[in-house]
Design a protein around this motif. Sequence first.
Motif, PDB file in Angstrom:
ATOM      1  N   VAL A   1      20.047  16.466  -2.772  1.00  0.00           N
ATOM      2  CA  VAL A   1      18.853  17.133  -3.285  1.00  0.00           C
ATOM      3  C   VAL A   1      18.140  16.073  -4.114  1.00  0.00           C
ATOM      4  N   VAL A   2      16.831  15.887  -3.880  1.00  0.00           N
ATOM      5  CA  VAL A   2      16.145  14.803  -4.583  1.00  0.00           C
ATOM      6  C   VAL A   2      15.101  15.331  -5.549  1.00  0.00           C
ATOM      7  N   ASN A   3      14.835  14.546  -6.576  1.00  0.00           N
ATOM      8  CA  ASN A   3      13.734  14.818  -7.488  1.00  0.00           C
ATOM      9  C   ASN A   3      12.427  14.589  -6.728  1.00  0.00           C
ATOM     10  N   THR A   4      11.509  15.534  -6.820  1.00  0.00           N
ATOM     11  CA  THR A   4      10.283  15.466  -6.026  1.00  0.00           C
ATOM     12  C   THR A   4       9.482  14.192  -6.296  1.00  0.00           C
ATOM     13  N   LEU A   5       9.404  13.809  -7.557  1.00  0.00           N
ATOM     14  CA  LEU A   5       8.548  12.671  -7.902  1.00  0.00           C
ATOM     15  C   LEU A   5       9.231  11.333  -7.669  1.00  0.00           C
ATOM     16  N   THR A   6      10.497  11.223  -8.083  1.00  0.00           N
ATOM     17  CA  THR A   6      11.169   9.923  -8.000  1.00  0.00           C
ATOM     18  C   THR A   6      11.912   9.738  -6.681  1.00  0.00           C
ATOM     19  N   ARG A   7      12.161  10.829  -6.004  1.00  0.00           N
ATOM     20  CA  ARG A   7      12.937  10.830  -4.758  1.00  0.00           C
ATOM     21  C   ARG A   7      14.388  10.378  -4.971  1.00  0.00           C
ATOM     22  N   ARG A   8      14.800  10.336  -6.204  1.00  0.00           N
ATOM     23  CA  ARG A   8      16.199   9.998  -6.463  1.00  0.00           C
ATOM     24  C   ARG A   8      17.080  11.221  -6.271  1.00  0.00           C
ATOM     25  N   ILE A   9      18.312  10.978  -5.849  1.00  0.00           N
ATOM     26  CA  ILE A   9      19.254  12.077  -5.661  1.00  0.00           C
ATOM     27  C   ILE A   9      19.684  12.597  -7.030  1.00  0.00           C
ATOM     28  N   THR A  10      19.424  13.887  -7.254  1.00  0.00           N
ATOM     29  CA  THR A  10      19.825  14.481  -8.529  1.00  0.00           C
ATOM     30  C   THR A  10      21.038  15.395  -8.360  1.00  0.00           C
ATOM     31  N   GLY A  11      21.290  15.760  -7.121  1.00  0.00           N
ATOM     32  CA  GLY A  11      22.405  16.659  -6.881  1.00  0.00           C
ATOM     33  C   GLY A  11      22.763  16.680  -5.407  1.00  0.00           C
ATOM     34  N   VAL A  12      23.845  17.383  -5.086  1.00  0.00           N
ATOM     35  CA  VAL A  12      24.222  17.558  -3.689  1.00  0.00           C
ATOM     36  C   VAL A  12      24.641  19.014  -3.484  1.00  0.00           C
ATOM     37  N   GLU A  13      24.412  19.503  -2.275  1.00  0.00           N
ATOM     38  CA  GLU A  13      24.881  20.850  -1.940  1.00  0.00           C
ATOM     39  C   GLU A  13      26.041  20.745  -0.958  1.00  0.00           C
ATOM     40  N   ALA A  14      27.128  21.394  -1.283  1.00  0.00           N
ATOM     41  CA  ALA A  14      28.298  21.418  -0.401  1.00  0.00           C
ATOM     42  C   ALA A  14      28.093  22.462   0.692  1.00  0.00           C
ATOM     43  N   LEU A  15      28.387  22.075   1.931  1.00  0.00           N
ATOM     44  CA  LEU A  15      28.235  23.000   3.054  1.00  0.00           C
ATOM     45  C   LEU A  15      29.496  22.965   3.916  1.00  0.00           C
ATOM     46  N   ALA A  16      30.005  24.127   4.245  1.00  0.00           N
ATOM     47  CA  ALA A  16      31.256  24.224   5.000  1.00  0.00           C
ATOM     48  C   ALA A  16      31.034  23.894   6.475  1.00  0.00           C
ATOM     49  N   ARG A  17      32.022  23.262   7.081  1.00  0.00           N
ATOM     50  CA  ARG A  17      31.963  22.928   8.510  1.00  0.00           C
ATOM     51  C   ARG A  17      33.280  23.292   9.176  1.00  0.00           C
ATOM     52  N   TRP A  18      33.152  23.864  10.362  1.00  0.00           N
ATOM     53  CA  TRP A  18      34.353  24.233  11.120  1.00  0.00           C
ATOM     54  C   TRP A  18      34.214  23.752  12.553  1.00  0.00           C
ATOM     55  N   ASN A  19      35.113  22.880  12.951  1.00  0.00           N
ATOM     56  CA  ASN A  19      35.164  22.427  14.331  1.00  0.00           C
ATOM     57  C   ASN A  19      36.270  23.238  15.006  1.00  0.00           C
ATOM     58  N   ARG A  20      35.880  24.272  15.719  1.00  0.00           N
ATOM     59  CA  ARG A  20      36.856  25.215  16.266  1.00  0.00           C
ATOM     60  C   ARG A  20      37.517  24.640  17.516  1.00  0.00           C
ATOM     61  N   ALA A  21      38.816  24.584  17.473  1.00  0.00           N
ATOM     62  CA  ALA A  21      39.553  24.009  18.599  1.00  0.00           C
ATOM     63  C   ALA A  21      39.161  24.695  19.903  1.00  0.00           C
ATOM     64  N   GLY A  22      38.790  23.902  20.881  1.00  0.00           N
ATOM     65  CA  GLY A  22      38.439  24.445  22.188  1.00  0.00           C
ATOM     66  C   GLY A  22      36.996  24.898  22.302  1.00  0.00           C
ATOM     67  N   TYR A  23      36.268  24.910  21.184  1.00  0.00           N
ATOM     68  CA  TYR A  23      34.874  25.366  21.208  1.00  0.00           C
ATOM     69  C   TYR A  23      33.882  24.338  20.676  1.00  0.00           C
ATOM     70  N   GLY A  24      34.340  23.527  19.712  1.00  0.00           N
ATOM     71  CA  GLY A  24      33.404  22.626  19.038  1.00  0.00           C
ATOM     72  C   GLY A  24      32.903  23.254  17.745  1.00  0.00           C
ATOM     73  N   PRO A  25      31.881  22.621  17.148  1.00  0.00           N
ATOM     74  CA  PRO A  25      31.406  23.100  15.847  1.00  0.00           C
ATOM     75  C   PRO A  25      30.818  24.505  15.921  1.00  0.00           C
ATOM     76  N   ILE A  26      31.207  25.338  14.973  1.00  0.00           N
ATOM     77  CA  ILE A  26      30.669  26.699  14.872  1.00  0.00           C
ATOM     78  C   ILE A  26      29.777  26.724  13.627  1.00  0.00           C
ATOM     79  N   SER A  27      28.603  27.321  13.750  1.00  0.00           N
ATOM     80  CA  SER A  27      27.678  27.358  12.604  1.00  0.00           C
ATOM     81  C   SER A  27      28.220  28.234  11.478  1.00  0.00           C
ATOM     82  N   PRO A  28      27.996  27.790  10.220  1.00  0.00           N
ATOM     83  CA  PRO A  28      28.378  28.664   9.094  1.00  0.00           C
ATOM     84  C   PRO A  28      27.668  30.015   9.159  1.00  0.00           C
TER      85      PRO A  28
END
Length: 282
Positions: free
Chosen positions: A47-74
């Motif tokens: 996540v970046v500051n609008t003016l400086t474009r520096r990273i001020t934070g990050v958002e964690a997002l879950a990922r699941w690569n389902r065996a036999g299917y591939g990635p499943i959307s959260p």
Amino acid sequence: EAKGSGRGRYMAYEPHMDTRREEKNQLEADLKYAIENDEIKVVFQPVVNTLTRRITGVEALARWNRAGYGPISPDIFIPAAESSGLIDQLGLSVLRKACHEAAEWSAVKLAVNISPVQFRNPGFAAQVMSILAENDIPPSRVMLEMTEGYFIHHPERAGTAIEKLKQIGVSIALDDFGSGFASIGYLRRFGFNRMKIDKSLVVALDEGGRSLEMLTATVALARSLGIPVTAEGIETEDQAAILQLCGCDELQGYLFSRPVPAEEIAQLLDAQDAPVEQRRVS
Ligand code: C2E
Ligand code: MG
Ligand code: MG
Ligand code: MG
């Protein structure tokens, strides 16, 4: 069972219903296995500051690569976890992994999505607190993001749960604002610390209509209440420029970075902290 041509039932038997139920059961069984075997991964989007474009934070997002299917959307497996009682375990595991990684990074904020279903667990705030403590993450660094659904249906319980979370010192964000029915009033009522504008509002800008006016007014209202705003789903410089004009203080989207593994976040942070000289030569 709805077999036997639906006698005394409202719905006639259709073979595809069994198939769908079986698929759902299989999905839940696979998800349970994946959670128990530590197969749910976590990626992070800057996540970046609008003016400086520096990273001020990050958002964690879950990922699941389902065996036999591939990635499943959260968007598929989170609701499945919610309806099958797996969300508490999944949610805490994402928080634990995210904190573990964030402990390695300098002060950037850490945002983690939580499902309001997790509020049903009366020990939730205490569990959050102990995971932060285990990883030496000060609560002031952490923001929990939640969508509106539960607030509309169980405002009392949501209010209590949020109060408890705020007491332990984490901040809370109203996620996906504009995708449903949440009003500006919610921000005040539940004491949200941040509003996240849903990407559908950003996409709508390209479609014209009154989207720009709506967006401008929404951001202005939030800010007049002292609530800072992050816009999600920024893919183009034009969108970034418009949201800057609207007064969003933070931006998030593929324009800046896709969600990436923890190691890449570390590199991005190192790169922006390196002196400008060094950045040019490398
Ligand atoms: P969200 O919290 O609103 O997260 C933002 C979503 O937008 C993410 O999708 C992200 O990959 C995507 N995104 C970011 N930038 C852009 C962009 O520029 N363009 C487009 N088209 N998309 C962008 P993702 O990772 O598929 O997650 C979907 C939703 O699933 C999340 O929406 C969140 O509500 C939920 N979710 C993900 N991880 C978790 C979790 O650990 N716990 C809970 N409860 N929910 C989660
Ligand atoms: Mg979110
Ligand atoms: Mg969102
Ligand atoms: Mg979302």
